[in-house]
Design a protein around this motif. Sequence first.
Motif, PDB file in Angstrom:
ATOM      1  N   THR A  62       0.838  -1.207   0.000  1.00  0.00           N
ATOM      2  CA  THR A  62       0.000   0.000   0.000  1.00  0.00           C
ATOM      3  C   THR A  62       0.868   1.250   0.000  1.00  0.00           C
ATOM      4  OG1 THR A  62      -1.677  -1.191   1.246  1.00  0.00           O
ATOM      5  CG2 THR A  62      -1.861   1.196   1.205  1.00  0.00           C
ATOM      6  N   LYS A  63       1.908   1.213   0.850  1.00  0.00           N
ATOM      7  CA  LYS A  63       2.807   2.367   0.907  1.00  0.00           C
ATOM      8  C   LYS A  63       3.478   2.600  -0.444  1.00  0.00           C
ATOM      9  CE  LYS A  63       5.038   1.284   4.736  1.00  0.00           C
ATOM     10  NZ  LYS A  63       6.016   1.303   5.838  1.00  0.00           N
ATOM     11  N   GLY A  64       4.036   1.539  -1.010  1.00  0.00           N
ATOM     12  CA  GLY A  64       4.737   1.663  -2.299  1.00  0.00           C
ATOM     13  C   GLY A  64       3.806   2.152  -3.394  1.00  0.00           C
ATOM     14  N   ALA A  65       2.601   1.551  -3.442  1.00  0.00           N
ATOM     15  CA  ALA A  65       1.655   1.884  -4.509  1.00  0.00           C
ATOM     16  C   ALA A  65       1.172   3.327  -4.377  1.00  0.00           C
ATOM     17  CB  ALA A  65       0.465   0.925  -4.486  1.00  0.00           C
ATOM     18  N   THR A  66       0.782   3.736  -3.156  1.00  0.00           N
ATOM     19  CA  THR A  66       0.236   5.092  -3.011  1.00  0.00           C
ATOM     20  C   THR A  66       1.330   6.159  -3.129  1.00  0.00           C
ATOM     21  OG1 THR A  66       0.309   4.753  -0.630  1.00  0.00           O
ATOM     22  CG2 THR A  66      -1.821   4.538  -1.671  1.00  0.00           C
ATOM     23  N   LEU A  67       2.531   5.849  -2.636  1.00  0.00           N
ATOM     24  CA  LEU A  67       3.622   6.820  -2.790  1.00  0.00           C
ATOM     25  C   LEU A  67       3.957   7.018  -4.267  1.00  0.00           C
ATOM     26  CD1 LEU A  67       6.127   6.009   0.116  1.00  0.00           C
ATOM     27  CD2 LEU A  67       4.814   8.113  -0.226  1.00  0.00           C
ATOM     28  N   ALA A 230      -5.618 -12.646  -3.748  1.00  0.00           N
ATOM     29  CA  ALA A 230      -6.872 -12.062  -3.278  1.00  0.00           C
ATOM     30  C   ALA A 230      -6.630 -10.726  -2.584  1.00  0.00           C
ATOM     31  CB  ALA A 230      -7.574 -13.041  -2.331  1.00  0.00           C
ATOM     32  N   VAL A 231      -5.600 -10.697  -1.740  1.00  0.00           N
ATOM     33  CA  VAL A 231      -5.298  -9.446  -1.020  1.00  0.00           C
ATOM     34  C   VAL A 231      -4.910  -8.340  -2.006  1.00  0.00           C
ATOM     35  CG1 VAL A 231      -3.729  -8.368   0.638  1.00  0.00           C
ATOM     36  CG2 VAL A 231      -4.637 -10.670   1.083  1.00  0.00           C
ATOM     37  N   THR A 232      -4.120  -8.694  -3.021  1.00  0.00           N
ATOM     38  CA  THR A 232      -3.718  -7.708  -4.031  1.00  0.00           C
ATOM     39  C   THR A 232      -4.935  -7.126  -4.741  1.00  0.00           C
ATOM     40  OG1 THR A 232      -1.796  -9.112  -4.371  1.00  0.00           O
ATOM     41  CG2 THR A 232      -2.116  -7.322  -5.924  1.00  0.00           C
ATOM     42  N   CYS A 233      -5.868  -8.031  -5.068  1.00  0.00           N
ATOM     43  CA  CYS A 233      -7.128  -7.614  -5.703  1.00  0.00           C
ATOM     44  C   CYS A 233      -7.854  -6.573  -4.861  1.00  0.00           C
ATOM     45  CB  CYS A 233      -8.050  -8.812  -5.846  1.00  0.00           C
ATOM     46  SG  CYS A 233      -8.104  -9.443  -7.489  1.00  0.00           S
ATOM     47  N   VAL A 234      -7.989  -6.880  -3.585  1.00  0.00           N
ATOM     48  CA  VAL A 234      -8.714  -5.984  -2.678  1.00  0.00           C
ATOM     49  C   VAL A 234      -8.050  -4.610  -2.637  1.00  0.00           C
ATOM     50  CG1 VAL A 234      -9.343  -5.592  -0.262  1.00  0.00           C
ATOM     51  CG2 VAL A 234      -9.674  -7.856  -1.298  1.00  0.00           C
ATOM     52  N   ASN A 240      -9.036   2.028  -6.548  1.00  0.00           N
ATOM     53  CA  ASN A 240      -9.954   2.413  -7.614  1.00  0.00           C
ATOM     54  C   ASN A 240     -11.197   3.101  -7.086  1.00  0.00           C
ATOM     55  OD1 ASN A 240      -9.744   1.761 -10.616  1.00  0.00           O
ATOM     56  ND2 ASN A 240      -8.597   0.099  -9.636  1.00  0.00           N
ATOM     57  N   ALA A 241     -11.749   2.544  -6.016  1.00  0.00           N
ATOM     58  CA  ALA A 241     -12.956   3.132  -5.437  1.00  0.00           C
ATOM     59  C   ALA A 241     -12.682   4.544  -4.959  1.00  0.00           C
ATOM     60  CB  ALA A 241     -13.460   2.262  -4.286  1.00  0.00           C
ATOM     61  N   ALA A 242     -11.496   4.735  -4.355  1.00  0.00           N
ATOM     62  CA  ALA A 242     -11.147   6.071  -3.866  1.00  0.00           C
ATOM     63  C   ALA A 242     -11.092   7.070  -5.022  1.00  0.00           C
ATOM     64  CB  ALA A 242      -9.808   6.024  -3.136  1.00  0.00           C
ATOM     65  N   VAL A 243     -10.495   6.641  -6.140  1.00  0.00           N
ATOM     66  CA  VAL A 243     -10.371   7.536  -7.293  1.00  0.00           C
ATOM     67  C   VAL A 243     -11.736   7.814  -7.917  1.00  0.00           C
ATOM     68  CG1 VAL A 243      -9.527   7.632  -9.660  1.00  0.00           C
ATOM     69  CG2 VAL A 243      -7.980   7.022  -7.817  1.00  0.00           C
TER      70      VAL A 243
END
Lengths: 263, 265
Positions: A62-67, A230-234, A240-243
Amino acid sequence: MSRALLQILLPAAAGAFVIAVWYGIHFYLDEEMRFLLPTPAAVIEALQINRDSLARAAWSTTKGATLGFSLAVVVSSFLALVLSTSPLVRTSLYPYLMALQMTPLPILAPICVIWVGAGLKSVTLLTFVIAFFPLVVNTTQGLISTDRNLVELFRLYRATRWQQLLVLRVPAAFPYFFTGLRIAATLSPIGAVVAEMNAGSSAGDGGGLGFQAVIYSSQAKYPALFATAAVTCVLGFILNAAVLYLAWLALRHWHDSYERTDR
Amino acid sequence: MSVVSIVEFREVAKRFGDGPFVLDRFSFTAHRGDFIALIGPSGCGKSTALRLIAGLSPVTSGSLTVEGVPPGADAANLAFVFQEPTLLPWLNVAKNVEIPQQLRGIPAAERAVTRQRVLDLVRLGEKSAAYPRQLSGGQKMRVSIARALALAPKLLLLDEPFGALDEMTREHLNEELLTIREQEAWTAFFVTHSVAEAVFLANRVLIMAANPGRIHTEVTVDLPYPRTAETRLSRAYHEIVTDVSRILRSVQPTAVGGDPNRASR
């Protein structure tokens, strides 16, 4: 039947069908081959057993992706402003942006590792590279696609360049920007996971879901591998929902894609 | 109404690059308080003439002055209403109307007063919170007119503003425009394809010819203001409409019919 109910029932029915087929295939396979497709129950069990390490990995991803995603938003917005100033600037820079996009992540990853070391820094940088392109292309397109009549109106009222940019061009580019943002939001978790597989690190940060998947795979923990998927999917769904929510907030009043049918 | 010239074309010619002359030897003087309709076949340079006055495009030769200065130098006193409503779709009606003042740095409190006044003029005071997509075509055009009036212009340029609207709405807005003019006293240039509209609104109708664009005939419409829906029923009105239609037909034989109830588009 009401529409709302159908919208819940139909996906639920499709899901039940997929699970049934899943079990069907699992039990159709010879017993020694069943490891190829663990049952949903086994996956859930693996999820529970590896709860701690998966949660830690998910947080790291999450950190890597959002950063990386955020960095891409900031840098691409700035660059789009520069690119929108003239066709000459675009002609000069687009080939190199393309080149960056064309280079596959697994090749960029080791280069990145040489530069900043394995771990969160590399993962952020590689996610940035992946998310950056759709953002810069869409936002630039938005900034140069302003309705000509509106530009003329602003000329007529002697708007300064800054006024034209802030009051007219930037808001007019919003729908394009959000298109880019949605693509980037889909690519970011995927990019982060692939980056972790190639440039992740078990020491401290950077040991995200991608790194975890490599470990499970090498240990032949296949249900855990499915649980990681599954966790990656979530994660992807949440980003996506946030965007989508942000886009809705920004565009709901005026953009045709949010037009209510009951007006 | 004293006769003071506000727009003066002297032997103006206009061409784009090496192209043919869009306007040639265009000479014309508009006086303060005039309502001038420009009518003519496609390509006669009606819209170009408006754009020259607005300073959106430079003249090729000849001289053009607006209030005694070159076009564009006196932008504060001039407003343009485009063919399309050209509203910013992400702003509500109130903010759209305030745009010209906002760009000029007028404080919010003052903007709000003006906004209310001009929206009341076009009878859309209740709609200030609505977004453009919630409005009908006619309402959008009225917002566009309100926005043009926000800076209290002395000169209003309208480029076929009602061309996309149905006949009923158009007639209605024509009447409304004249009512507003009684309170605001601007000089107007109005480009149209409709003879009925031109005669109803204007005191001077300029019939233009194409290739190159030039003034063919000027028709004076001496029907008294205020003009109302009743005006359209008068014999004098119909006679002028017939005259203008006839001249227009001679300019471009196949383009125009004489029936005032059928806009010549």
